[in-house]
Design a protein around this motif. Structure first.
Motif, PDB file in Angstrom:
ATOM      1  N   GLU A 324       0.993  -1.451   0.039  1.00  0.00           N
ATOM      2  CA  GLU A 324       0.094   0.113   0.142  1.00  0.00           C
ATOM      3  C   GLU A 324       0.824   1.012   0.084  1.00  0.00           C
ATOM      4  OE1 GLU A 324      -3.100  -0.496   3.144  1.00  0.00           O
ATOM      5  OE2 GLU A 324      -4.119  -1.398   2.396  1.00  0.00           O
ATOM      6  N   PRO A 325       1.069   1.687  -0.709  1.00  0.00           N
ATOM      7  CA  PRO A 325       2.588   3.004  -1.412  1.00  0.00           C
ATOM      8  C   PRO A 325       1.380   3.787  -0.687  1.00  0.00           C
ATOM      9  CG  PRO A 325       2.297   1.855  -3.445  1.00  0.00           C
ATOM     10  CD  PRO A 325       1.434   0.879  -2.335  1.00  0.00           C
ATOM     11  N   TYR A 326       1.805   4.680   0.056  1.00  0.00           N
ATOM     12  CA  TYR A 326       1.871   6.404  -0.168  1.00  0.00           C
ATOM     13  C   TYR A 326       2.569   7.792   0.346  1.00  0.00           C
ATOM     14  CZ  TYR A 326       2.471   5.293   5.270  1.00  0.00           C
ATOM     15  OH  TYR A 326       3.650   4.867   6.587  1.00  0.00           O
ATOM     16  N   PRO A 327       3.098   7.952  -0.351  1.00  0.00           N
ATOM     17  CA  PRO A 327       3.982   8.818  -0.748  1.00  0.00           C
ATOM     18  C   PRO A 327       3.761   9.944  -0.899  1.00  0.00           C
ATOM     19  CG  PRO A 327       3.726   7.616  -2.809  1.00  0.00           C
ATOM     20  CD  PRO A 327       2.444   7.094  -1.977  1.00  0.00           C
ATOM     21  N   ASP A 328       2.415  10.499  -0.782  1.00  0.00           N
ATOM     22  CA  ASP A 328       1.086  11.203  -1.239  1.00  0.00           C
ATOM     23  C   ASP A 328       0.840  11.975   0.821  1.00  0.00           C
ATOM     24  OD1 ASP A 328      -0.041   8.532  -1.176  1.00  0.00           O
ATOM     25  OD2 ASP A 328      -2.380   9.872  -0.401  1.00  0.00           O
ATOM     26  N   ARG A 329       0.772  10.844   1.596  1.00  0.00           N
ATOM     27  CA  ARG A 329       1.002  11.748   2.620  1.00  0.00           C
ATOM     28  C   ARG A 329       2.173  12.385   3.308  1.00  0.00           C
ATOM     29  NH1 ARG A 329      -3.550   9.249   5.414  1.00  0.00           N
ATOM     30  NH2 ARG A 329      -4.733   9.220   4.446  1.00  0.00           N
ATOM     31  N   ALA A 330       3.455  11.548   2.112  1.00  0.00           N
ATOM     32  CA  ALA A 330       4.405  12.489   2.873  1.00  0.00           C
ATOM     33  C   ALA A 330       4.908  13.143   2.657  1.00  0.00           C
ATOM     34  CB  ALA A 330       5.838  11.766   2.960  1.00  0.00           C
ATOM     35  N   THR A 331       4.571  13.858   0.439  1.00  0.00           N
ATOM     36  CA  THR A 331       5.025  15.166  -0.377  1.00  0.00           C
ATOM     37  C   THR A 331       4.262  15.844  -0.509  1.00  0.00           C
ATOM     38  OG1 THR A 331       3.283  13.537  -2.553  1.00  0.00           O
ATOM     39  CG2 THR A 331       6.014  13.079  -1.564  1.00  0.00           C
ATOM     40  N   SER A 332       4.115  17.283  -0.172  1.00  0.00           N
ATOM     41  CA  SER A 332       3.226  18.592  -1.196  1.00  0.00           C
ATOM     42  C   SER A 332       2.160  18.444  -2.112  1.00  0.00           C
ATOM     43  CB  SER A 332       3.787  19.846  -0.436  1.00  0.00           C
ATOM     44  OG  SER A 332       4.774  19.560  -1.914  1.00  0.00           O
ATOM     45  N   THR A 333       2.293  17.068  -3.057  1.00  0.00           N
ATOM     46  CA  THR A 333       1.872  17.825  -3.842  1.00  0.00           C
ATOM     47  C   THR A 333       1.282  16.402  -5.083  1.00  0.00           C
ATOM     48  OG1 THR A 333       3.400  17.813  -6.185  1.00  0.00           O
ATOM     49  CG2 THR A 333       2.491  19.971  -4.634  1.00  0.00           C
ATOM     50  N   THR A 334       0.101  16.323  -5.841  1.00  0.00           N
ATOM     51  CA  THR A 334      -0.250  14.873  -5.815  1.00  0.00           C
ATOM     52  C   THR A 334       0.865  14.386  -7.124  1.00  0.00           C
ATOM     53  OG1 THR A 334      -2.503  15.107  -5.362  1.00  0.00           O
ATOM     54  CG2 THR A 334      -1.688  13.285  -7.439  1.00  0.00           C
ATOM     55  N   THR A 335       1.630  15.025  -8.019  1.00  0.00           N
ATOM     56  CA  THR A 335       2.222  14.908  -9.121  1.00  0.00           C
ATOM     57  C   THR A 335       3.605  14.383  -8.398  1.00  0.00           C
ATOM     58  OG1 THR A 335       1.462  16.868 -10.076  1.00  0.00           O
ATOM     59  CG2 THR A 335       3.822  15.971 -10.437  1.00  0.00           C
ATOM     60  N   GLN A 336       3.994  15.280  -7.647  1.00  0.00           N
ATOM     61  CA  GLN A 336       5.382  14.496  -7.055  1.00  0.00           C
ATOM     62  C   GLN A 336       5.180  13.109  -5.743  1.00  0.00           C
ATOM     63  OE1 GLN A 336       5.915  17.500  -3.153  1.00  0.00           O
ATOM     64  NE2 GLN A 336       7.585  19.002  -4.489  1.00  0.00           N
ATOM     65  N   ALA A 337       4.122  12.762  -5.632  1.00  0.00           N
ATOM     66  CA  ALA A 337       4.274  11.653  -4.288  1.00  0.00           C
ATOM     67  C   ALA A 337       3.400  10.500  -6.221  1.00  0.00           C
ATOM     68  CB  ALA A 337       2.057  11.889  -4.374  1.00  0.00           C
ATOM     69  N   TRP A 338       3.159  11.018  -7.394  1.00  0.00           N
ATOM     70  CA  TRP A 338       3.243   9.739  -8.595  1.00  0.00           C
ATOM     71  C   TRP A 338       5.032   9.556  -9.428  1.00  0.00           C
ATOM     72  CZ3 TRP A 338      -0.390   6.156  -9.046  1.00  0.00           C
ATOM     73  CH2 TRP A 338      -1.498   6.521  -9.190  1.00  0.00           C
ATOM     74  N   GLN A 339       5.494  11.091  -8.711  1.00  0.00           N
ATOM     75  CA  GLN A 339       7.013  10.979  -9.605  1.00  0.00           C
ATOM     76  C   GLN A 339       7.554   9.340  -8.674  1.00  0.00           C
ATOM     77  OE1 GLN A 339       7.732  15.315  -9.632  1.00  0.00           O
ATOM     78  NE2 GLN A 339       6.637  14.982 -12.068  1.00  0.00           N
ATOM     79  N   CYS A 340       7.539  10.146  -6.959  1.00  0.00           N
ATOM     80  CA  CYS A 340       7.866   8.837  -6.449  1.00  0.00           C
ATOM     81  C   CYS A 340       7.624   8.129  -6.838  1.00  0.00           C
ATOM     82  CB  CYS A 340       7.482   9.410  -4.826  1.00  0.00           C
ATOM     83  SG  CYS A 340       8.551   8.698  -4.010  1.00  0.00           S
ATOM     84  N   TRP A 341       6.382   7.479  -6.572  1.00  0.00           N
ATOM     85  CA  TRP A 341       5.395   6.010  -6.831  1.00  0.00           C
ATOM     86  C   TRP A 341       6.871   5.377  -7.976  1.00  0.00           C
ATOM     87  CZ3 TRP A 341       2.632   3.963 -11.021  1.00  0.00           C
ATOM     88  CH2 TRP A 341       2.214   2.731 -10.977  1.00  0.00           C
ATOM     89  N   ARG A 342       6.922   5.941  -8.932  1.00  0.00           N
ATOM     90  CA  ARG A 342       7.196   5.335 -10.056  1.00  0.00           C
ATOM     91  C   ARG A 342       8.677   5.338 -10.486  1.00  0.00           C
ATOM     92  NH1 ARG A 342       6.257   8.404 -15.942  1.00  0.00           N
ATOM     93  NH2 ARG A 342       8.084   9.470 -14.397  1.00  0.00           N
TER      94      ARG A 342
END
Length: 499
Positions: A324-342
């Protein structure tokens, strides 16, 4: 999914496991005790690679730093490692201490590990030196390896009996080797992610043939098996009886039992290494004792290289990259979260180096494995809104979107499913790897299963464990398959589909 509270027992020093593996001599010399003793284990091996575990015990005076050296005889190469700084010059391999584990007391042991490549023969090294002193002195080399150096396969190797289907992607559907459309419908079998790191065993409850047969009796065709990367790799904080090749053998045995009943095993990275104390942190521990926001670059690629190597010749096994990835809880933007995810790397708000989904896909495919791969989105795999935009590249085309759904999630309405999930399912196969509700009933999952059925989507209930429903969705009250009031919904629905 989070788990019922349990006390965490972490042992900082542990030994490498030895069962059914290629092992260097572990005998003391006649006369004086050798300066050091080494146990070398090939805990996992496939056609071009292998996982090596090394336990070294210091029998001499305490040292403030250490360096272990040994030589390969057959052209093997170390490709990555852990618990030491690994290097190789010609045939000589060196493992030097990290900054945090340099002190080595007299009588103390170290557990190290690495992944390597081999071709033709993978003979066990017979000579080791610790800080220049020869280990296992005057001992005659002994080994349980075959003449080619290949370790004896542990009980229940990953092949099963071949009754489970080999699945691949065709458009937005999963198909078997005959081209028939398949859906993954079944349950999760929790325990492999937490019991070992807490020092209690391999799984929570029985995993004998009768308990697996009880799953099949619900007309399930899939079992998702959460794993722990530190237990699989045999890192030093795990009790030796639950680490490395012993853990690998236990997982392979369960996979074989699942396949023997015609069901698809989905092995999944659930708990991983890396210290995260930010928003929604599950724990402050650096070790794999809770769900982290993203897999770690230090160990997760090695984990998937080893897992893929273990099952690459068994296309019936599917790989779920990260729970269950949740980088969105750590990053400030959704774009950053998806970039981190990939893409992984240095992600805002996450203090460790991250392995992105592309890194893990690459680790699996580098072994030659063509097995089905599942990749869950952000927000605990509940958000697939930009999954297609950031979809990792898979040269085999066997990549599936994974989704988790509970009644307490943000995206828990048909309106949200229609707007964000349906567009993904229209282009790639979609597996709801976890579905459930915390009501001790099944009205929500009934609604979700109907929506999934109408669109040909796969789903797996959380979880085939006898927990109190107040601590998390539990399908059963007994491992003979007796359902809870929540589990009745999934059982009756699966049976109706095949009725």
């Amino acid at each position: 999914m989070r788990h019922p509270p349990r006390s965490v027992v972490l042992l900082v020093s542990a030994a490498a496991a030895l069962l059914g593996s290629a092992v260097a001599p572990v005998v003391t010399a006649s006369g004086a005790t050798p300066a050091c003793t080494v146990e070398y284990t090939v805990s996992n091996q496939w056609d071009t690679g292998f996982q090596g575990d090394v336990k070294v015990t210091n029998n001499a005076a305490a040292a403030s730093s250490w360096s272990l050296t040994f030589d390969f005889a057959n052209g093997q190469k170390v490709t990555q490692g852990w618990n030491a700084k690994w290097s190789q010059s010609g045939t000589t391999v060196t493992a030097a201490n990290e900054s945090w584990n340099g002190a080595l007391a007299s009588g103390a042991s170290l557990s190290l590990g690495f992944l390597g490549s081999w071709s033709g023969t993978n003979a066990v090294p017979v000579s080791f030196k610790l800080n220049g002193a020869t280990c296992n002195a005057d001992a005659e080399p002994t080994t349980t390896a075959s003449p080619t150096g290949e370790p004896t396969d542990p009980p229940g190797g990953g092949g099963g009996d071949g009754t489970a289907p080999e699945l691949s992607v065709s458009g937005n559907k999963l198909v078997d080797s005959t081209g028939a459309t398949r859906r993954l419908l079944g349950v999760n079998r929790s325990g492999g992610e937490f019991m070992c790191v807490q020092g209690y065993g391999f799984f929570d409850g029985p995993v004998d043939d009768a308990s697996v047969a009880a799953i099949a009796d619900w007309d399930a065709n899939t079992v998702r098996i959460p794993l722990n990367e530190e237990c699989w790799l045999g890192l030093s904080n795990i009790k030796p009886e639950y680490a490395g090749d012993k853990y690998i053998a236990a997982v392979k045995d369960l996979v074989a039992k699942v396949e023997a009943h015609g069901m698809t095993p989905v092995v999944e990275l659930h708990w991983s290494y890396g210290q995260y104390t930010g928003n929604s942190a599950g724990c402050s521990d650096v070790h794999a004792t809770c769900q982290k926001p993203m897999p770690d670059a230090q160990y997760s690629p090695a984990f998937w290289s080893s897992v893929a190597g273990a099952f690459k010749d068994d296309r019936a096994v599917a790989f779920d990259l990260f729970n269950e990835p949740y980088p969105d809880r750590a990053t400030s933007t959704t774009t950053q979260a998806w970039q981190c995810w990939r893409d992984g790397g240095t992600c805002p708000g996450i203090g460790y180096e991250v392995a992105g989904m592309q890194d893990l896909v690459d680790s699996v495919r580098a072994t030659g494995a063509r097995n089905l791969i599942l990749a869950g989105g952000i927000a605990y795999s509940n958000d697939l809104s930009q999954w297609l935009t950031y979809k990792p590249t898979d040269p085999t085309g066997n990549l599936v979107a994974a989704y988790h759904l509970y009644n307490f999630n943000t995206c828990a309405t048909e309106a949200c499913w229609n707007s964000t999930i349906a567009p993904v399912a229209a282009q790639v196969p979609l597996v709801a790897g976890e579905i459930g509700e915390n009501t001790c009933s099944h009205a929500f999952v009934d609604q979700a299963m109907k929506w999934f059925d109408d669109r040909g989507i796969s789903y797996l209930g959380w979880t085939w464990n006898t927990w109190d429903c107040s601590s998390g969705p539990s399908l059963i009250s007994d491992y003979d398959g007796t359902p809870t009031s929540y589990g009745i919904g999934l059982r009756d629905h699966l049976r109706a589909l095949n009725g």
